[in-house]
Write an enzyme that holds these catalytic residues in place. Structure first.
Site, PDB file in Angstrom:
ATOM      1  N   CYS A  82       0.690  -1.265   0.029  1.00  0.00           N
ATOM      2  CA  CYS A  82       0.087   0.027   0.091  1.00  0.00           C
ATOM      3  C   CYS A  82       0.844   1.279  -0.137  1.00  0.00           C
ATOM      4  O   CYS A  82       2.037   1.379   0.518  1.00  0.00           O
ATOM      5  CB  CYS A  82      -0.756  -0.045   1.337  1.00  0.00           C
ATOM      6  SG  CYS A  82      -1.879  -1.598   1.369  1.00  0.00           S
TER       7      CYS A  82
ATOM      8  N   ARG B 116       4.535   0.221  -6.830  1.00  0.00           N
ATOM      9  CA  ARG B 116       4.330  -0.745  -5.844  1.00  0.00           C
ATOM     10  C   ARG B 116       3.494  -1.698  -6.066  1.00  0.00           C
ATOM     11  O   ARG B 116       3.357  -2.688  -5.302  1.00  0.00           O
ATOM     12  CB  ARG B 116       3.977  -0.001  -4.453  1.00  0.00           C
ATOM     13  CG  ARG B 116       5.205   0.965  -3.938  1.00  0.00           C
ATOM     14  CD  ARG B 116       4.716   2.086  -3.159  1.00  0.00           C
ATOM     15  NE  ARG B 116       4.582   1.347  -1.825  1.00  0.00           N
ATOM     16  CZ  ARG B 116       5.220   1.572  -0.783  1.00  0.00           C
ATOM     17  NH1 ARG B 116       6.441   2.461  -0.687  1.00  0.00           N
ATOM     18  NH2 ARG B 116       5.044   1.153   0.325  1.00  0.00           N
TER      19      ARG B 116
ATOM     20  N   ASN C  97      -1.306   1.779   6.504  1.00  0.00           N
ATOM     21  CA  ASN C  97      -0.634   0.617   5.781  1.00  0.00           C
ATOM     22  C   ASN C  97      -0.439  -0.005   7.078  1.00  0.00           C
ATOM     23  O   ASN C  97      -0.037   0.522   8.007  1.00  0.00           O
ATOM     24  CB  ASN C  97       0.727   1.346   5.193  1.00  0.00           C
ATOM     25  CG  ASN C  97       0.544   1.968   3.866  1.00  0.00           C
ATOM     26  OD1 ASN C  97      -0.595   1.783   3.466  1.00  0.00           O
ATOM     27  ND2 ASN C  97       1.671   2.465   3.248  1.00  0.00           N
ATOM     28  N   GLY C  98      -0.170  -1.522   6.676  1.00  0.00           N
ATOM     29  CA  GLY C  98       0.252  -2.355   8.065  1.00  0.00           C
ATOM     30  C   GLY C  98      -0.896  -3.446   8.301  1.00  0.00           C
ATOM     31  O   GLY C  98      -1.962  -3.548   7.493  1.00  0.00           O
TER      32      GLY C  98
ATOM     33  N   GLU D 197      14.562 -24.825  -6.621  1.00  0.00           N
ATOM     34  CA  GLU D 197      14.282 -23.271  -6.829  1.00  0.00           C
ATOM     35  C   GLU D 197      15.301 -22.310  -7.373  1.00  0.00           C
ATOM     36  O   GLU D 197      15.348 -21.626  -8.137  1.00  0.00           O
ATOM     37  CB  GLU D 197      13.656 -22.745  -5.415  1.00  0.00           C
ATOM     38  CG  GLU D 197      13.167 -21.266  -5.287  1.00  0.00           C
ATOM     39  CD  GLU D 197      12.186 -20.889  -6.349  1.00  0.00           C
ATOM     40  OE1 GLU D 197      11.598 -21.428  -7.082  1.00  0.00           O
ATOM     41  OE2 GLU D 197      12.144 -19.567  -6.720  1.00  0.00           O
TER      42      GLU D 197
ATOM     43  N   GLU E 103      15.188 -19.148 -15.663  1.00  0.00           N
ATOM     44  CA  GLU E 103      14.224 -18.145 -16.142  1.00  0.00           C
ATOM     45  C   GLU E 103      14.780 -16.822 -16.377  1.00  0.00           C
ATOM     46  O   GLU E 103      14.327 -16.130 -17.426  1.00  0.00           O
ATOM     47  CB  GLU E 103      12.985 -18.359 -15.227  1.00  0.00           C
ATOM     48  CG  GLU E 103      13.182 -17.579 -13.951  1.00  0.00           C
ATOM     49  CD  GLU E 103      11.917 -17.669 -12.829  1.00  0.00           C
ATOM     50  OE1 GLU E 103      10.717 -17.661 -13.639  1.00  0.00           O
ATOM     51  OE2 GLU E 103      11.986 -18.046 -11.826  1.00  0.00           O
TER      52      GLU E 103
ATOM     53  N   HIS F 224      24.269 -42.196 -10.959  1.00  0.00           N
ATOM     54  CA  HIS F 224      23.158 -42.856 -11.702  1.00  0.00           C
ATOM     55  C   HIS F 224      22.839 -42.516 -13.162  1.00  0.00           C
ATOM     56  O   HIS F 224      22.236 -42.713 -13.792  1.00  0.00           O
ATOM     57  CB  HIS F 224      21.790 -43.178 -10.960  1.00  0.00           C
ATOM     58  CG  HIS F 224      22.048 -43.909  -9.759  1.00  0.00           C
ATOM     59  ND1 HIS F 224      22.341 -44.930  -9.658  1.00  0.00           N
ATOM     60  CD2 HIS F 224      21.848 -43.176  -8.348  1.00  0.00           C
ATOM     61  CE1 HIS F 224      22.479 -45.237  -8.432  1.00  0.00           C
ATOM     62  NE2 HIS F 224      22.136 -44.086  -7.473  1.00  0.00           N
TER      63      HIS F 224
ATOM     64  N   LYS G  23       3.690 -13.190 -15.842  1.00  0.00           N
ATOM     65  CA  LYS G  23       3.605 -13.326 -14.221  1.00  0.00           C
ATOM     66  C   LYS G  23       2.421 -14.279 -13.673  1.00  0.00           C
ATOM     67  O   LYS G  23       2.646 -14.921 -12.825  1.00  0.00           O
ATOM     68  CB  LYS G  23       3.294 -11.822 -13.586  1.00  0.00           C
ATOM     69  CG  LYS G  23       3.310 -11.848 -12.183  1.00  0.00           C
ATOM     70  CD  LYS G  23       4.780 -12.077 -11.450  1.00  0.00           C
ATOM     71  CE  LYS G  23       4.514 -12.272 -10.011  1.00  0.00           C
ATOM     72  NZ  LYS G  23       5.956 -12.850  -9.264  1.00  0.00           N
TER      73      LYS G  23
HETATM   74  C1  F6R Z   1       8.950 -18.600 -11.046  1.00  0.00           C
HETATM   75  C2  F6R Z   1       7.681 -18.505 -11.004  1.00  0.00           C
HETATM   76  C3  F6R Z   1       6.564 -19.418 -11.631  1.00  0.00           C
HETATM   77  C4  F6R Z   1       5.457 -19.549 -10.426  1.00  0.00           C
HETATM   78  C5  F6R Z   1       4.407 -20.246 -11.123  1.00  0.00           C
HETATM   79  C6  F6R Z   1       3.011 -20.404 -10.237  1.00  0.00           C
HETATM   80  O1  F6R Z   1       9.839 -17.632 -10.598  1.00  0.00           O
HETATM   81  O2  F6R Z   1       7.238 -17.330 -10.508  1.00  0.00           O
HETATM   82  O3  F6R Z   1       7.167 -20.575 -11.609  1.00  0.00           O
HETATM   83  O4  F6R Z   1       5.934 -19.871  -9.233  1.00  0.00           O
HETATM   84  O5  F6R Z   1       4.050 -19.700 -12.325  1.00  0.00           O
HETATM   85  O6  F6R Z   1       2.430 -19.401 -10.034  1.00  0.00           O
HETATM   86  P1  F6R Z   1       1.529 -19.004  -8.955  1.00  0.00           P
HETATM   87  O7  F6R Z   1       2.256 -19.157  -7.588  1.00  0.00           O
HETATM   88  O8  F6R Z   1       1.055 -17.564  -9.094  1.00  0.00           O
HETATM   89  O9  F6R Z   1       0.234 -20.039  -8.986  1.00  0.00           O
END
Ligand code: F6R
Length: 612
Positions: free
Chosen positions: A2, A27, A102-103, A484, A491, A507, A607
């Site tokens: 926020c 933000r 905010n918070g 990860e 990526e 293996h 995203k």
């Molecule tokens: C990698 C990344 C993706 C998401 C995946 C799932 O950095 O962001 O691998 O983790 O697309 O997305 P959500 O968590 O939004 O379901």
């Protein structure tokens, strides 16, 4: 996250508020609003879900709201879904006090119930409205706004940055802060409050930073600051020396870097409202001891990084619950005729809450009678709405495509849930329970220590950015964490990378190790450190270069063998991946930077993946 702006001066407030909110758009937010005090109309409030442009059009660029005193807010939903009513500013019942917040107010339920008993009517689902109503309650008692703010702050628990205006005070804006940033801006034609320097930099570079517990009274010509006992405090002024373009990402070069650096704060937000007196409190869910005792199978379903959180959580939950936990890729789950029924508990993890595969898998699980608990960041998202129970990560908006702070908050929230369920099952000893709670509380501080070492990671990234194939190896929790690390690297830097359980190398995959191959060896899991070392020796013998991640305890031994070593503090094993992943995120970031990649928007990626 926020954003707050407030202005009082000799110019019309509304256009300034809208401009300040626009500068904090980076933000992320889901709704916005402003309140302006007018001589003739009292407090006027306009709020709108969605882009700022909607609010701008609604108020004709602010021209509809006459007045020189006002507050504005961009909201990222935490309590209550994003809509016009839950947007800020919130107004007290008699319409004479408006505030932006905010918070998170941790004891808002208790205060709300108390005020409802006194006859107060609430209109929103937010914790913030509780502060507005409580303020009116105290103002009616003492008829002095500053005193009322002091009384109100003594009753609320949690974090806040507050901007408050009252119809009875035509010339003053009141601000207060605890654990949520707020600055004071000293301008020529008036003074400001803001959660972010970006919002006011166009008008002034002369700022002061409010400290926790401070309350400020701002007028057009003065800013008076008081401590929590209302004793005056002198503030040091600072000149902001960065330019507006650098401010767009809050001064950071990329959203991904900003979000990596925000992790300690994000984790604190996820955790602090859920720990009380050394116990995990999950008020938002309804899973009882009887229910969890009767559950026959536990599934974790997710995609990408969220799936990797599931991988770490499998190890942790099996340790804490002594129950088998199955982790499934959402895209596979729904086509596998899964063995899910009404005795299954299905945990669904998703930052966006909109990932199509995850959503479809959850629907499939529900269709077969399972009970679902979603771990989601975006409030009011589809997965959050359809799950039987939802726990929000409260990481704030994540803008970079590559997830970092959402991953970290998912992970710590899964630790909290694992501990909670393990306790309901009577499977965690009191000592282990206490040690993990203590470790979770210390996590933000330990993460700050890791983040203080960015330059070491940057140095190694500069050494290794030219490799075109990189292996991440580790065992148990280190293996899950390596998945990860490997995904982050591939990526955003486009380097081919694989994560392997170290024991699997021999293996087959070890045939790929040759002179100069880079292996990122993860040795943070103390119980298996000796095994991790043998694998480092094994790949070194085949000519690999090794960049290791380990804990302080094992630094010396690792440094003797590895070409480079990154060190993180040693914590409870359940929490170790939360720290170990941070150098891996930074490594991916700096490698991508060296290679000139578009870090925040990597090619071919979105995203939120709302297609199959
Ligand atoms: C990698 C990344 C993706 C998401 C995946 C799932 O950095 O962001 O691998 O983790 O697309 O997305 P959500 O968590 O939004 O379901």
């Amino acid at each position: 996250m926020c954003g707050i702006i407030g202005f009082v001066g000799r110019e019309q407030a509304a256009p300034i508020l809208l401009d300040g909110l626009a500068r904090m758009e980076y933000r992320g937010y889901d709704s916005a609003g402003i309140a302006v005090r007018s001589e003739t109309a009292g407090l006027q409030v306009r709020k709108a879900k969605g882009r700022l442009q909607v609010l701008d059009e609604l108020t004709h660029g602010g021209a509809d709201l006459e007045g020189v005193l006002g507050i504005g807010h961009t909201r990222w939903a935490t309590h209550g879904e994003p809509n016009d009513i839950n947007a800020h500013p919130h107004v007290s019942e008699n319409g004479r006090i408006a505030l932006v917040h905010n918070g998170i107010i941790e004891n808002y339920m208790e205060i709300k119930e108390h005020l409802i008993k006194q006859g107060v009517t609430f209109v929103s689902d937010t914790d913030s409205e509780v502060v507005a109503q409580l303020l009116e309650f105290h103002y009616n008692e003492c008829h002095n706004m500053l005193e009322a703010v002091g009384r109100c702050l003594r009753r609320i628990e949690g974090s806040y940055a507050l901007g408050i205006i009252c119809a009875d005070y035509p010339n003053a804006l009141i601000a207060a802060r605890k654990d949520s940033p707020l600055i004071l801006g000293y301008g020529k034609n008036g003074n400001f409050i803001a959660s972010d320097v970006t919002a006011v930099i166009k008008y002034t570079r002369d700022v002061a930073y409010m400290n926790d517990g401070e309350i400020a009274v701002i007028t057009a010509d003065s800013i008076d600051v008081f401590d929590s006992e209302l004793i005056p405090v002198d503030k040091d002024h600072h000149q902001v020396d960065w330019d507006v373009s650098a401010a767009e990402k809050g001064g950071y070069p990329h959203f991904m870097f900003k979000e990596i650096m925000e992790q300690p704060e994000a984790i604190a937000k996820t955790v602090s409202p859920r720990l009380r007196d050394g116990r995990v409190v999950l008020d938002d869910i309804t899973l009882t001891a009887e229910y969890i005792q009767a559950v026959s199978r536990i599934f974790i379903i997710a995609c990408g990084s969220s799936y990797h959180v599931g991988m770490v959580s499998k190890y942790n939950w099996e340790r804490l619950m002594r129950r088998p936990v199955e982790v499934c890729l959402a895209s596979e789950f729904r086509y596998s005729d899964p063995l899910v029924d009404e005795h299954s508990l299905v945990i669904v993890i998703s930052q966006s809450g909109e990932t199509l595969d995850t959503m479809a898998a959850m629907r499939e699980a529900k269709r077969r009678g399972a009970r679902t608990l979603a771990i989601v960041n975006v409030v009011g998202s589809s997965i959050a709405r359809e799950a039987d129970d939802v726990l929000y990560t409260w990481a704030g908006p994540e803008i970079a495509v590559a997830t970092t702070k959402a991953y970290s908050t998912q992970l710590v929230l899964m630790d909290l849930v694992g501990l909670y369920l393990g306790d309901l099952l009577g499977a965690v000893s009191p000592e282990e329970y206490a040690a993990i709670v203590e470790g979770i509380q210390a996590l933000p501080e330990n993460m700050r220590k890791v983040l203080a070492n960015v330059e070491t990671v940057q140095y190694f990234a500069a050494q290794y950015f030219n490799h075109n194939s990189i292996f991440f190896i580790g065992r148990n929790l280190d293996y899950a964490m390596g998945m990860e690390g490997s995904l982050k690297l591939k990526e955003i830097s486009y380097i081919h990378s694989e994560a392997y359980a170290s024991g699997e190398l021999k293996h087959g995959t070890i045939s790929l190790i040759e002179s100069g191959t880079l292996v990122v060896a993860l040795g943070t899991y103390a119980a298996l450190f000796d095994k991790a070392m043998s694998n480092v020796v094994e790949v070194k013998a085949r000519g690999a270069e090794v960049l290791a991640v380990t804990t302080e305890e094992f630094r010396e031994r690792m440094e003797k063998v590895a070409d480079g070593t990154l060190v993180v503090p040693a914590v409870h094993p359940v929490l170790q991946p939360s720290l170990g992943v941070v150098p891996l995120q930074l490594f991916a970031y700096y490698v991508a930077l060296q290679r000139g990649c578009d870090i925040d928007k990597p090619r071919n990626l979105a995203k939120s993946v709302t297609v199959e």
